[in-house]
Design an enzyme around this catalytic site. Structure first.
Site, PDB file in Angstrom:
ATOM      1  CG  ASN A 395      15.612 -33.993 -27.229  1.00  0.00           C
ATOM      2  OD1 ASN A 395      16.551 -34.427 -26.579  1.00  0.00           O
ATOM      3  ND2 ASN A 395      14.572 -33.417 -26.661  1.00  0.00           N
ATOM      4  CG  ASP A 396      15.991 -38.780 -28.288  1.00  0.00           C
ATOM      5  OD1 ASP A 396      16.179 -38.284 -27.168  1.00  0.00           O
ATOM      6  OD2 ASP A 396      14.914 -39.308 -28.633  1.00  0.00           O
ATOM      7  CB  VAL A 397      19.859 -37.071 -33.603  1.00  0.00           C
ATOM      8  CG1 VAL A 397      18.786 -38.055 -34.002  1.00  0.00           C
ATOM      9  CG2 VAL A 397      19.391 -35.640 -33.796  1.00  0.00           C
ATOM     10  CE1 TYR A 434       8.052 -39.139 -31.069  1.00  0.00           C
ATOM     11  CE2 TYR A 434       9.810 -38.383 -32.496  1.00  0.00           C
ATOM     12  CZ  TYR A 434       8.473 -38.468 -32.207  1.00  0.00           C
ATOM     13  OH  TYR A 434       7.562 -37.891 -33.029  1.00  0.00           O
ATOM     14  CB  ALA A 435      15.199 -41.828 -26.170  1.00  0.00           C
TER      15      ALA A 435
END
Length: 470
Positions: A395-397, A434-435
């Site tokens: 996701n965030d990456v 997570y962000a």
């Protein structure tokens, strides 16, 4: 010093040298297994040599030997059981528990050394200073690692937990650290100083890790590992044991370097991570799409056709792959594509998963060839040439929002997945990472969302691809 004692000292020094060599071999996935074996063998030899030295000195009673033997059997049995039964998805929790054990053991060594000394008042600063540091860092590592393991396991919420007045509490604990440390140096025999220092360290470990969110967990694990090594090194100074100093210094230095690399990979400073408050945890989101967001859902046949007729496919694994335990299905799909002449590589972000190297270990379990694993710097130039980028639970990456200022992940180095000709994201839902922000990749024109469980989806894709290439 007798000839036997001299020989044992040389053996311990050789074991320490093997630790250095083993760590060097762990620098590459191709030699990591050999490095781990060498280090484990050196540790076994060091334990046997120490037992021989203790027997020569005659310092331990029959009861003491029975306790040592029992502890060795129980510890070895527990380690073997955990190594064979713990799933790769739970490996970060296991590493955190090992950090706790290492830090706690190092602290206990210093405590026992002070309490059992015939004349504690005669202990000089050479023993009490590293001893105090050992007790403090070891206690912080013990409690902090247990909290980290609890967060990873879901026993404690993964989101940041900020206690009321936490900054004032931490400042007060710092004052207690300093006061108890000075007290221990001035009065080495003081049980009160030892107790105060230990309790303050345990409390700080809790207050330090609780406010840290799941997004920072890979960095926290590295940091706690560095703490463990430092505590062990300090214990070596307390016991005047060079091999223990070398082993602790290796772990402390490598853990510190890895912590810095992990923090850089998230564009976060280590002090900011310690302050905490970043990351939302990994609460489950509703399965399906968000009505306010326009996405392009794709079917298993749509994805299978793209993969079967692609020339180059870059696979981007994330924690969703680990959570679904789908690494073997992914490896089988990649093998099928390669048999059909498709070039397959894997793009690994430094903080993919929940601890450093998590994805590499996970894919190695599925017998993915090491040369196919590309780190971020090596993988990013390949995306523009890729026909398909297959994102599985990351996701965030992969979020292009990191390239813009003004959001939670601004400046974070990401995998340039959106620059592939076509992107397929395998994910159960449109849930946040997570962000806690939307992933702009999911709404890009060249992205198709394949909503499914990773394990089932990859198995279905393999069957569908086979119908096109068979």
């Amino acid at each position: 010093m007798s000839d036997l004692e001299t020989a044992v000292r040389y053996v311990l020094l050789a074991a320490a040298a093997c630790f250095v060599l083993g760590l060097r071999l762990m620098n590459s996935p191709a030699t990591a297994r050999r490095g781990n074996t060498l280090s484990a063998g050196a540790m076994a030899v060091a334990i046997v040599a120490t037992a021989v030295l203790l027997a020569e000195r005659g310092d331990i009673t029959a009861t003491g030997w029975l306790v040592l033997l029992s502890a060795t059997i129980v510890g070895s049995g527990a380690g073997l059981y955990l190594a064979r039964t713990v799933e790769m998805t739970a490996m970060p929790q296991l590493v955190s528990l090992f950090n706790a054990v290492g830090g706690g053991a190092a602290a206990l060594l210093a405590i026992v050394e002070v309490l059992q000394h015939a004349h504690p008042e005669d202990l000089g600063a050479r023993t009490t200073v590293p001893g105090g540091i050992d007790i403090l860092i070891g206690a912080i590592t013990f409690s902090g690692s247990l909290i980290a393991a609890g967060k990873l396991q879901g026993v404690i919420p993964g989101k940041p937990i900020v206690l009321p007045g936490s900054q004032a509490l931490n400042a007060g604990l710092a004052v207690v650290f300093a006061g108890a440390g000075v007290w221990l140096v001035v009065d080495p025999g003081s049980v009160a100083a030892l107790t105060l220092l230990t309790l303050a360290g345990l409390a700080f470990g809790v207050t330090m890790v609780l406010p840290i969110g799941g997004a920072d967990m890979p960095v926290v694990i590295s940091l706690l590992n560095a703490f463990t090594g430092t505590a062990v090194g300090m214990a070596g100074f307390v016991l005047n044991e060079p091999a223990l100093i070398i082993a602790g210094a290796l772990v402390g230095a490598s853990g510190t370097i890895l912590t810095k690399l992990m923090a850089d990979a998230m564009n976060r400073s280590i002090p900011a991570i310690i302050v905490g408050g970043f990351g939302t945890g990994d609460e489950a989101a509703a399965v399906g799409t968000d009505g306010d967001v326009q996405v392009r859902p794709v079917s298993v046949d749509d994805v299978a056709i793209q993969l079967a007729y692609a020339g180059k496919v870059v696979i981007v694994p994330g924690y969703g792959l680990a959570a679904a335990q789908a690494q073997h299905e992914l490896g089988d799909l990649a093998d099928l594509l390669e048999e059909h002449g498709v070039e397959v590589t894997y793009a690994i972000h430094p903080v993919a998963g929940r601890m450093p190297g998590h994805m590499n270990v996970l894919l190695a379990e599925a017998n993915v060839p090491y040369p196919q694993l590309k780190e971020m710097e090596e993988a990013n130039p390949e995306f523009p040439q890729a026909d398909v980028a297959l994102v599985i639970g990351a996701n965030d990456v992969t979020n292009p929002a990191a390239r813009r200022p003004g959001n939670a992940i601004s400046g974070m180095p990401i995998l340039d997945v959106d620059r592939a000709k076509s992107v397929v994201v395998i994910k159960r839902s449109m849930g946040h990472g997570y962000a806690g922000i939307d992933n702009e990749l999911y709404t890009a024109e060249n992205t198709g969302m394949f909503f499914t469980d990773a394990k089932k989806g990859l198995a279905d894709l393999k069957a569908a691809v086979r119908t096109f290439v068979g």
